[in-house]
Write a protein that holds these residues in place. Structure first.
Motif, PDB file in Angstrom:
ATOM      1  N   ALA A  64       0.839  -1.213   0.000  1.00 65.76           N
ATOM      2  CA  ALA A  64       0.000   0.000   0.000  1.00 65.76           C
ATOM      3  C   ALA A  64       0.866   1.253   0.000  1.00 65.76           C
ATOM      4  O   ALA A  64       0.560   2.256  -0.665  1.00 65.76           O
ATOM      5  N   GLU A  65       1.947   1.173   0.751  1.00 64.76           N
ATOM      6  CA  GLU A  65       2.873   2.316   0.849  1.00 64.76           C
ATOM      7  C   GLU A  65       3.572   2.557  -0.503  1.00 64.76           C
ATOM      8  O   GLU A  65       3.718   3.691  -0.959  1.00 64.76           O
ATOM      9  N   ALA A 123       3.255   1.642 -13.708  1.00 70.33           N
ATOM     10  CA  ALA A 123       3.534   0.197 -13.704  1.00 70.33           C
ATOM     11  C   ALA A 123       3.951  -0.261 -12.301  1.00 70.33           C
ATOM     12  O   ALA A 123       3.579  -1.353 -11.857  1.00 70.33           O
ATOM     13  N   LEU A 124       4.701   0.600 -11.598  1.00 76.28           N
ATOM     14  CA  LEU A 124       5.107   0.261 -10.227  1.00 76.28           C
ATOM     15  C   LEU A 124       3.873   0.158  -9.324  1.00 76.28           C
ATOM     16  O   LEU A 124       3.754  -0.783  -8.529  1.00 76.28           O
ATOM     17  N   ALA A 125       2.968   1.127  -9.469  1.00 72.84           N
ATOM     18  CA  ALA A 125       1.739   1.103  -8.662  1.00 72.84           C
ATOM     19  C   ALA A 125       0.954  -0.177  -8.951  1.00 72.84           C
ATOM     20  O   ALA A 125       0.439  -0.825  -8.030  1.00 72.84           O
ATOM     21  N   ALA A 126       0.890  -0.549 -10.225  1.00 76.88           N
ATOM     22  CA  ALA A 126       0.151  -1.758 -10.608  1.00 76.88           C
ATOM     23  C   ALA A 126       0.824  -3.001 -10.031  1.00 76.88           C
ATOM     24  O   ALA A 126       0.154  -3.922  -9.550  1.00 76.88           O
ATOM     25  N   LYS A 129       0.079  -3.640  -6.416  1.00 77.84           N
ATOM     26  CA  LYS A 129      -1.241  -4.272  -6.205  1.00 77.84           C
ATOM     27  C   LYS A 129      -1.133  -5.808  -6.227  1.00 77.84           C
ATOM     28  O   LYS A 129      -1.881  -6.487  -5.528  1.00 77.84           O
ATOM     29  N   THR A 130      -0.205  -6.330  -7.039  1.00 76.21           N
ATOM     30  CA  THR A 130      -0.060  -7.787  -7.120  1.00 76.21           C
ATOM     31  C   THR A 130       0.659  -8.342  -5.886  1.00 76.21           C
ATOM     32  O   THR A 130       0.539  -9.525  -5.577  1.00 76.21           O
ATOM     33  N   ALA A 135       8.301  -8.634  -9.039  1.00 73.39           N
ATOM     34  CA  ALA A 135       7.721  -7.702 -10.005  1.00 73.39           C
ATOM     35  C   ALA A 135       7.882  -6.256  -9.515  1.00 73.39           C
ATOM     36  O   ALA A 135       8.198  -5.354 -10.303  1.00 73.39           O
ATOM     37  N   ILE A 136       7.706  -6.054  -8.219  1.00 71.96           N
ATOM     38  CA  ILE A 136       7.847  -4.705  -7.647  1.00 71.96           C
ATOM     39  C   ILE A 136       9.282  -4.224  -7.800  1.00 71.96           C
ATOM     40  O   ILE A 136       9.539  -3.086  -8.198  1.00 71.96           O
TER      41      ILE A 136
END
Ligand code: HEC
Length: 160
Positions: A64-65, A123-126, A129-130, A135-136
């Protein structure tokens, strides 16, 4: 930021006196104030990016952060081009700048570099979420590349 700065930045190009706190009079040096204001905004981007970078490096990912910081950078990335009005390539009194003339000579490329950052942080925000750490991490790497993709051609090593 002193209240006078924002006001002075809005009044860019207009020589005026701004009362700060009702007591001190500040002669607004428009280009210098614009330079300081954009450097503060860039610091905001840098601060949010560092929070994400550090968290990822330390393996303390709070999705979330990460998403919150990425979205904050996303909103700021949309404004970058407006922080560099014509005539602010050279430092005004009281402010040094690393902004290179290429910003104004190659406006389309500069805008694209800002857009690229927007795409990378979206893309980072997306990816946040995963919740997928790999991926992050990869997405954060792309954000770093987008910073460099603008700094390399458009920011000087040393302030002038
Ligand atoms: C589209 C271009 C562009 C992008 C994208 C960009 N920057 Fe910048 N940045 C600049 C320019 C130009 C300067 C120099 C501004 C000046 O000195 O007037 C700067 C300055 C800075 C500064 C120094 C501010 C100060 O105190 O003087 C930091 C920190 C910074 N950027 C961080 C970042 C980070 C982190 C990213 C990516 C998340 C990023 N920037 C993406 C163009 C960009």
């Amino acid at each position: 930021m002193k209240p006078g700065f924002k006001l002075a930045a809005m009044a860019f190009g207009v020589g005026m006196c701004v009362a700060v706190g009702g007591a001190v009079l500040v002669e607004a040096q428009a280009p210098a104030d614009t330079i300081k204001a954009r450097q503060d905004k860039m610091k905001e981007i840098g601060g949010a990016n560092k929070k994400n970078g550090d968290a990822i490096k330390e393996g303390k990912i709070d999705a979330a952060e990460i998403e919150k910081n990425a979205l904050a950078i996303h909103a700021l990335s949309k404004q970058i081009v407006t922080w560099f009005p014509a005539g602010t390539a050279q430092p005004g009194p009281g402010a040094e700048t690393k902004a290179l003339p290429a910003i104004w000579e190659k406006q389309a490329d500069f805008k694209k570099a800002a857009d690229d950052l927007g795409v990378a942080v979206a893309a980072l925000a997306a990816s946040a979420k995963t919740g997928d750490a790999k991926a992050i991490e990869a997405a954060q790497g792309e954000v770093g590349k987008a910073c460099g993709g603008c700094h390399r051609p458009f920011r000087a090593e040393k302030a002038s």
